[in-house]
Design a protein around this motif. Sequence first.
Motif, PDB file in Angstrom:
ATOM      1  N   VAL A   1      23.498   2.374  -8.585  1.00 25.53           N
ATOM      2  CA  VAL A   1      22.846   3.419  -9.192  1.00 25.53           C
ATOM      3  C   VAL A   1      21.163   3.110  -9.039  1.00 25.53           C
ATOM      4  N   TYR A   2      20.981   1.565  -9.315  1.00 25.32           N
ATOM      5  CA  TYR A   2      19.490   1.256  -8.754  1.00 25.32           C
ATOM      6  C   TYR A   2      19.028   1.588  -7.498  1.00 25.32           C
ATOM      7  N   ALA A   3      19.886   1.484  -6.333  1.00 27.24           N
ATOM      8  CA  ALA A   3      19.838   1.596  -5.138  1.00 27.24           C
ATOM      9  C   ALA A   3      19.460   3.255  -4.846  1.00 27.24           C
ATOM     10  N   ILE A   4      20.253   3.985  -5.681  1.00 24.15           N
ATOM     11  CA  ILE A   4      20.129   5.619  -5.475  1.00 24.15           C
ATOM     12  C   ILE A   4      18.880   5.974  -6.071  1.00 24.15           C
ATOM     13  N   ASP A   5      18.595   5.334  -7.063  1.00 21.77           N
ATOM     14  CA  ASP A   5      17.036   5.411  -7.836  1.00 21.77           C
ATOM     15  C   ASP A   5      15.879   5.186  -6.736  1.00 21.77           C
ATOM     16  N   LYS A   6      15.949   4.125  -6.090  1.00 24.72           N
ATOM     17  CA  LYS A   6      15.026   3.801  -5.143  1.00 24.72           C
ATOM     18  C   LYS A   6      14.995   4.689  -3.967  1.00 24.72           C
ATOM     19  N   LEU A   7      16.164   4.812  -3.541  1.00 19.39           N
ATOM     20  CA  LEU A   7      16.294   5.842  -2.474  1.00 19.39           C
ATOM     21  C   LEU A   7      15.920   7.195  -2.557  1.00 19.39           C
ATOM     22  N   ASN A   8      15.995   7.506  -4.114  1.00 23.16           N
ATOM     23  CA  ASN A   8      15.333   9.112  -4.269  1.00 23.16           C
ATOM     24  C   ASN A   8      13.831   8.957  -4.177  1.00 23.16           C
ATOM     25  N   GLN A   9      13.469   7.741  -4.672  1.00 22.12           N
ATOM     26  CA  GLN A   9      11.943   7.703  -4.815  1.00 22.12           C
ATOM     27  C   GLN A   9      11.443   7.442  -3.064  1.00 22.12           C
ATOM     28  N   ALA A  10      12.111   6.911  -2.364  1.00 24.83           N
ATOM     29  CA  ALA A  10      11.863   7.002  -1.131  1.00 24.83           C
ATOM     30  C   ALA A  10      11.862   8.094  -0.168  1.00 24.83           C
TER      31      ALA A  10
ATOM     32  N   VAL B   1      16.949   6.651   5.342  1.00 23.53           N
ATOM     33  CA  VAL B   1      17.364   6.824   3.722  1.00 23.53           C
ATOM     34  C   VAL B   1      18.562   7.651   3.252  1.00 23.53           C
ATOM     35  N   GLN B   2      18.476   8.802   4.149  1.00 21.40           N
ATOM     36  CA  GLN B   2      19.738   9.715   3.588  1.00 21.40           C
ATOM     37  C   GLN B   2      20.983   9.137   4.103  1.00 21.40           C
ATOM     38  N   VAL B   3      21.202   8.399   5.135  1.00 19.35           N
ATOM     39  CA  VAL B   3      22.376   7.668   5.449  1.00 19.35           C
ATOM     40  C   VAL B   3      22.747   6.406   4.192  1.00 19.35           C
ATOM     41  N   LEU B   4      21.772   5.992   4.147  1.00 20.92           N
ATOM     42  CA  LEU B   4      21.966   4.712   3.183  1.00 20.92           C
ATOM     43  C   LEU B   4      22.139   5.073   1.628  1.00 20.92           C
ATOM     44  N   LEU B   5      21.497   6.596   1.390  1.00 20.88           N
ATOM     45  CA  LEU B   5      21.819   7.075   0.141  1.00 20.88           C
ATOM     46  C   LEU B   5      23.384   7.580   0.037  1.00 20.88           C
ATOM     47  N   GLY B   6      23.940   8.008   1.275  1.00 23.77           N
ATOM     48  CA  GLY B   6      25.276   8.183   1.485  1.00 23.77           C
ATOM     49  C   GLY B   6      26.093   6.783   1.202  1.00 23.77           C
ATOM     50  N   ASP B   7      25.681   5.836   1.824  1.00 21.01           N
ATOM     51  CA  ASP B   7      26.351   4.588   1.590  1.00 21.01           C
ATOM     52  C   ASP B   7      26.487   4.101   0.026  1.00 21.01           C
TER      53      ASP B   7
ATOM     54  N   LYS C   1       0.869  -1.360  -0.116  1.00 23.86           N
ATOM     55  CA  LYS C   1       0.031  -0.028   0.090  1.00 23.86           C
ATOM     56  C   LYS C   1       0.860   1.251   0.222  1.00 23.86           C
ATOM     57  N   LYS C   2       0.232   2.395  -0.227  1.00 22.27           N
ATOM     58  CA  LYS C   2       1.142   3.471  -0.531  1.00 22.27           C
ATOM     59  C   LYS C   2       1.921   3.958   0.648  1.00 22.27           C
ATOM     60  N   LYS C   3       1.481   3.564   1.828  1.00 20.40           N
ATOM     61  CA  LYS C   3       2.010   4.189   3.029  1.00 20.40           C
ATOM     62  C   LYS C   3       3.381   3.073   3.275  1.00 20.40           C
ATOM     63  N   ASP C   4       3.380   1.983   2.787  1.00 20.91           N
ATOM     64  CA  ASP C   4       4.569   1.086   3.001  1.00 20.91           C
ATOM     65  C   ASP C   4       5.389   1.050   1.883  1.00 20.91           C
ATOM     66  N   VAL C   5       5.283   1.916   0.769  1.00 13.58           N
ATOM     67  CA  VAL C   5       6.138   1.911  -0.150  1.00 13.58           C
ATOM     68  C   VAL C   5       7.708   2.342   0.166  1.00 13.58           C
ATOM     69  N   ALA C   6       7.895   3.401   0.838  1.00 14.79           N
ATOM     70  CA  ALA C   6       9.220   3.814   1.162  1.00 14.79           C
ATOM     71  C   ALA C   6       9.781   2.783   1.924  1.00 14.79           C
ATOM     72  N   GLU C   7       9.402   2.085   2.748  1.00 19.79           N
ATOM     73  CA  GLU C   7       9.908   0.990   3.567  1.00 19.79           C
ATOM     74  C   GLU C   7      10.309  -0.269   2.482  1.00 19.79           C
ATOM     75  N   ILE C   8       9.904  -0.361   1.582  1.00 22.86           N
ATOM     76  CA  ILE C   8      10.120  -1.440   0.534  1.00 22.86           C
ATOM     77  C   ILE C   8      11.200  -0.901  -0.298  1.00 22.86           C
ATOM     78  N   LEU C   9      11.024   0.387  -0.826  1.00 23.32           N
ATOM     79  CA  LEU C   9      12.157   0.838  -1.395  1.00 23.32           C
ATOM     80  C   LEU C   9      13.428   0.701  -0.756  1.00 23.32           C
TER      81      LEU C   9
ATOM     82  N   ASP D   1       9.092  10.008   1.727  1.00 28.09           N
ATOM     83  CA  ASP D   1       9.424  10.304   3.477  1.00 28.09           C
ATOM     84  C   ASP D   1      10.537  11.187   3.346  1.00 28.09           C
ATOM     85  N   GLU D   2      10.618  12.589   3.493  1.00 29.86           N
ATOM     86  CA  GLU D   2      11.323  13.574   3.539  1.00 29.86           C
ATOM     87  C   GLU D   2      12.262  13.658   4.540  1.00 29.86           C
ATOM     88  N   LYS D   3      11.575  13.069   5.852  1.00 25.62           N
ATOM     89  CA  LYS D   3      12.382  13.244   7.039  1.00 25.62           C
ATOM     90  C   LYS D   3      13.012  11.950   7.613  1.00 25.62           C
ATOM     91  N   ASN D   4      13.085  11.084   6.639  1.00 28.11           N
ATOM     92  CA  ASN D   4      13.812   9.690   6.951  1.00 28.11           C
ATOM     93  C   ASN D   4      15.324   9.708   7.076  1.00 28.11           C
TER      94      ASN D   4
END
Length: 183
Positions: free
Chosen positions: A77-86, A96-102, A53-61, A90-93
Amino acid sequence: NPDTTAVKALYQKTLQANPNAPLMIVGMGEIDLIEGKKEDARNKFEAAISIPKKKDVAEILTAVARANVDTKAGDPVYAIDKLNQAAAKDEKNVAVQVLLGDAYRKMIDGGNATKSYQNALVIDPKNARANFMIGRIYETQGYGQESIYMKFYDAAVAADPNFAPVYYWLYNYYYQRDVNKSR
């Protein structure tokens, strides 16, 4: 690897009982990456993303991205795409930002990695991992960066005195310089 085999069997058993469990599907995709089956993994990841469901998409991404960052065969590259979607969902997660750095670090893109970790620190100024990882980036730049990376290591310790990775790096740093401080 016996651990991978056991985890795979657990995921398969769980999926038999609930074939539409997106996190289990992501887990199976990660096993596929570990086994070098990149295309199978990608198919599982996309299937998992389409289920929640929409509310869980960020967690799956985020789970899909983590699998791609944490495995050798993963696609940053695929990970970065999915993290940008997440992040858009969820802008305050902070995670997501730490994993994007990774993910950027996996691509050897220290500039964007540092920006992502700094974004995490804007959300949570006391995030030990973000401070530590910025310090690691500066440490890899070599001589002359010591005052900068030590500042971030100290900030990581101040943020979370139980954050073990920073102590390992400080131990290694001081081992050849000051045995007592290394202890």
